[in-house]
Motif scaffolding. Structure first.
Motif, short mmCIF file in Angstrom:
data_model
loop_
_atom_site.label_atom_id
_atom_site.label_comp_id
_atom_site.label_asym_id
_atom_site.label_seq_id
_atom_site.Cartn_x
_atom_site.Cartn_y
_atom_site.Cartn_z
N THR A 146 0.83 -1.20 0.00
CA THR A 146 0.00 0.00 0.00
C THR A 146 0.87 1.25 0.00
O THR A 146 2.05 1.22 0.38
CB THR A 146 -0.92 0.04 1.23
N ARG A 147 0.28 2.35 -0.39
CA ARG A 147 1.01 3.62 -0.42
C ARG A 147 1.41 4.07 0.99
O ARG A 147 2.51 4.55 1.21
CB ARG A 147 0.16 4.69 -1.10
N ASN A 148 0.49 3.93 1.94
CA ASN A 148 0.76 4.45 3.29
C ASN A 148 1.51 3.46 4.19
O ASN A 148 1.93 3.82 5.28
CB ASN A 148 -0.53 4.91 3.97
N GLY A 149 1.65 2.22 3.77
CA GLY A 149 2.44 1.25 4.53
C GLY A 149 1.78 0.78 5.81
O GLY A 149 2.48 0.44 6.76
N ARG A 150 0.46 0.71 5.83
CA ARG A 150 -0.22 0.32 7.06
C ARG A 150 -1.18 -0.85 6.87
O ARG A 150 -2.12 -1.01 7.63
CB ARG A 150 -0.95 1.54 7.63
N GLN A 151 -0.92 -1.68 5.88
CA GLN A 151 -1.79 -2.84 5.65
C GLN A 151 -1.59 -3.85 6.76
O GLN A 151 -0.47 -4.28 7.03
CB GLN A 151 -1.46 -3.46 4.29
N ARG A 152 -2.68 -4.26 7.39
CA ARG A 152 -2.61 -5.18 8.53
C ARG A 152 -3.28 -6.51 8.25
O ARG A 152 -3.12 -7.45 9.02
CB ARG A 152 -3.24 -4.53 9.75
N PHE A 153 -4.07 -6.57 7.19
CA PHE A 153 -4.86 -7.76 6.92
C PHE A 153 -4.56 -8.29 5.53
O PHE A 153 -4.24 -7.54 4.62
CB PHE A 153 -6.34 -7.45 7.07
N CYS A 154 -4.74 -9.59 5.35
CA CYS A 154 -4.43 -10.23 4.07
C CYS A 154 -5.52 -10.01 3.02
O CYS A 154 -5.27 -10.16 1.84
CB CYS A 154 -4.19 -11.72 4.27
N SER A 155 -6.72 -9.65 3.49
CA SER A 155 -7.84 -9.50 2.55
C SER A 155 -8.89 -8.58 3.15
O SER A 155 -8.89 -8.30 4.35
CB SER A 155 -8.47 -10.87 2.27
N VAL A 156 -9.80 -8.15 2.31
CA VAL A 156 -10.93 -7.35 2.78
C VAL A 156 -11.76 -8.17 3.75
O VAL A 156 -12.26 -7.65 4.76
CB VAL A 156 -11.77 -6.86 1.58
N ARG A 157 -11.91 -9.44 3.47
CA ARG A 157 -12.69 -10.32 4.36
C ARG A 157 -12.12 -10.32 5.78
O ARG A 157 -12.85 -10.19 6.76
CB ARG A 157 -12.71 -11.73 3.79
N CYS A 158 -10.81 -10.46 5.89
CA CYS A 158 -10.18 -10.45 7.23
C CYS A 158 -10.29 -9.08 7.88
O CYS A 158 -10.50 -8.98 9.09
CB CYS A 158 -8.73 -10.89 7.15
N ALA A 159 -10.16 -8.01 7.11
CA ALA A 159 -10.31 -6.67 7.67
C ALA A 159 -11.73 -6.48 8.21
O ALA A 159 -11.92 -5.93 9.30
CB ALA A 159 -9.98 -5.61 6.62
N ASN A 160 -12.71 -6.93 7.46
CA ASN A 160 -14.11 -6.82 7.90
C ASN A 160 -14.35 -7.67 9.15
O ASN A 160 -15.04 -7.23 10.08
CB ASN A 160 -15.07 -7.24 6.79
N ARG A 161 -13.81 -8.86 9.16
CA ARG A 161 -13.98 -9.74 10.33
C ARG A 161 -13.40 -9.09 11.59
O ARG A 161 -14.01 -9.11 12.65
CB ARG A 161 -13.31 -11.08 10.07
N ALA A 162 -12.23 -8.47 11.45
CA ALA A 162 -11.61 -7.79 12.60
C ALA A 162 -12.44 -6.58 13.02
O ALA A 162 -12.59 -6.32 14.22
CB ALA A 162 -10.19 -7.37 12.25
N ALA A 163 -12.98 -5.85 12.06
CA ALA A 163 -13.82 -4.69 12.39
C ALA A 163 -15.08 -5.11 13.13
O ALA A 163 -15.49 -4.47 14.11
CB ALA A 163 -14.18 -3.91 11.13
N VAL A 164 -15.70 -6.20 12.68
CA VAL A 164 -16.89 -6.71 13.36
C VAL A 164 -16.53 -7.15 14.77
O VAL A 164 -17.26 -6.86 15.73
CB VAL A 164 -17.53 -7.87 12.56
#
Length: 172
Positions: A146-164
């Motif tokens: 990513t441009r900002n260097g802050r990607q923490r998850f492997c996929s949108v699915r995992c990012a959503n799961r963590a947010a939930v």
């Protein structure tokens, strides 16, 4: 002449193999083709097991917690893969550099390409930009491009799961 740095695509290939290990040697070769590698590999009976060892060695680099240790492990892997860069023109790609000798086996080529790509990724983007997914219990490798260097998850699915999960914890 184009400089083929084996950067992003090599690290993404390594993560792809680590996150979804193919069931056979042909699956590994197919994945290399999907990532853009075009040169043929000699077929050896040991390719599958040795490629798994290359990926496992790379995962040791991913899982190393400190930058100096990560650099040390990567340097050790690169020493095992050492070959002189060479100028090549094949498959209509134009002149470019290969970081491996001709006629090497698939595991040898992948070790070279993945080591060079990982070194370039970590030194140009940052040593912190290779990690495991933070969405438990996922554990997949995250190659942060990513441009900002802050990607923490492997996929949108995992990012959503963590947010939930965070939302539910706040509501409780």
């Amino acid at each position: 002449m184009q400089l083929n740095p084996y950067g992003e695509y090599a690290v993404l290939l390594a993560a792809s193999l680590a996150n979804d290990w193919p069931s056979d040697r042909d699956g590994i070769e197919q994945r290399t083709r999907q990532s853009g590698m075009t040169m043929p590999f000699p077929r050896l009976a040991s390719d599958y097991a040795q490629t798994r060892a290359v990926v496992d060695d790379w995962l040791d680099i991913v899982d190393t917690p400190s930058d100096p240790e990560r650099a040390l492990l990567l340097n050790l892997q690169a020493a095992r893969a050492s070959a002189y860069p060479r100028l090549v023109d094949h498959d209509g790609e134009g002149w470019h550099l290969h970081y491996r000798d001709d006629g090497q086996s698939m595991p040898q080529v992948l070790r070279s390409v993945i080591c060079v790509g990982t070194a370039l990724h970590l030194t140009t983007r940052g040593m912190h930009r290779l990690r495991r997914c933070e969405a438990a219990p996922c554990g997949h490798v995250v190659v942060d491009v990513t441009r900002n260097g802050r990607q923490r998850f492997c996929s949108v699915r995992c990012a959503n799961r963590a947010a939930v999960r965070r939302h539910r914890e706040r509501q409780a």
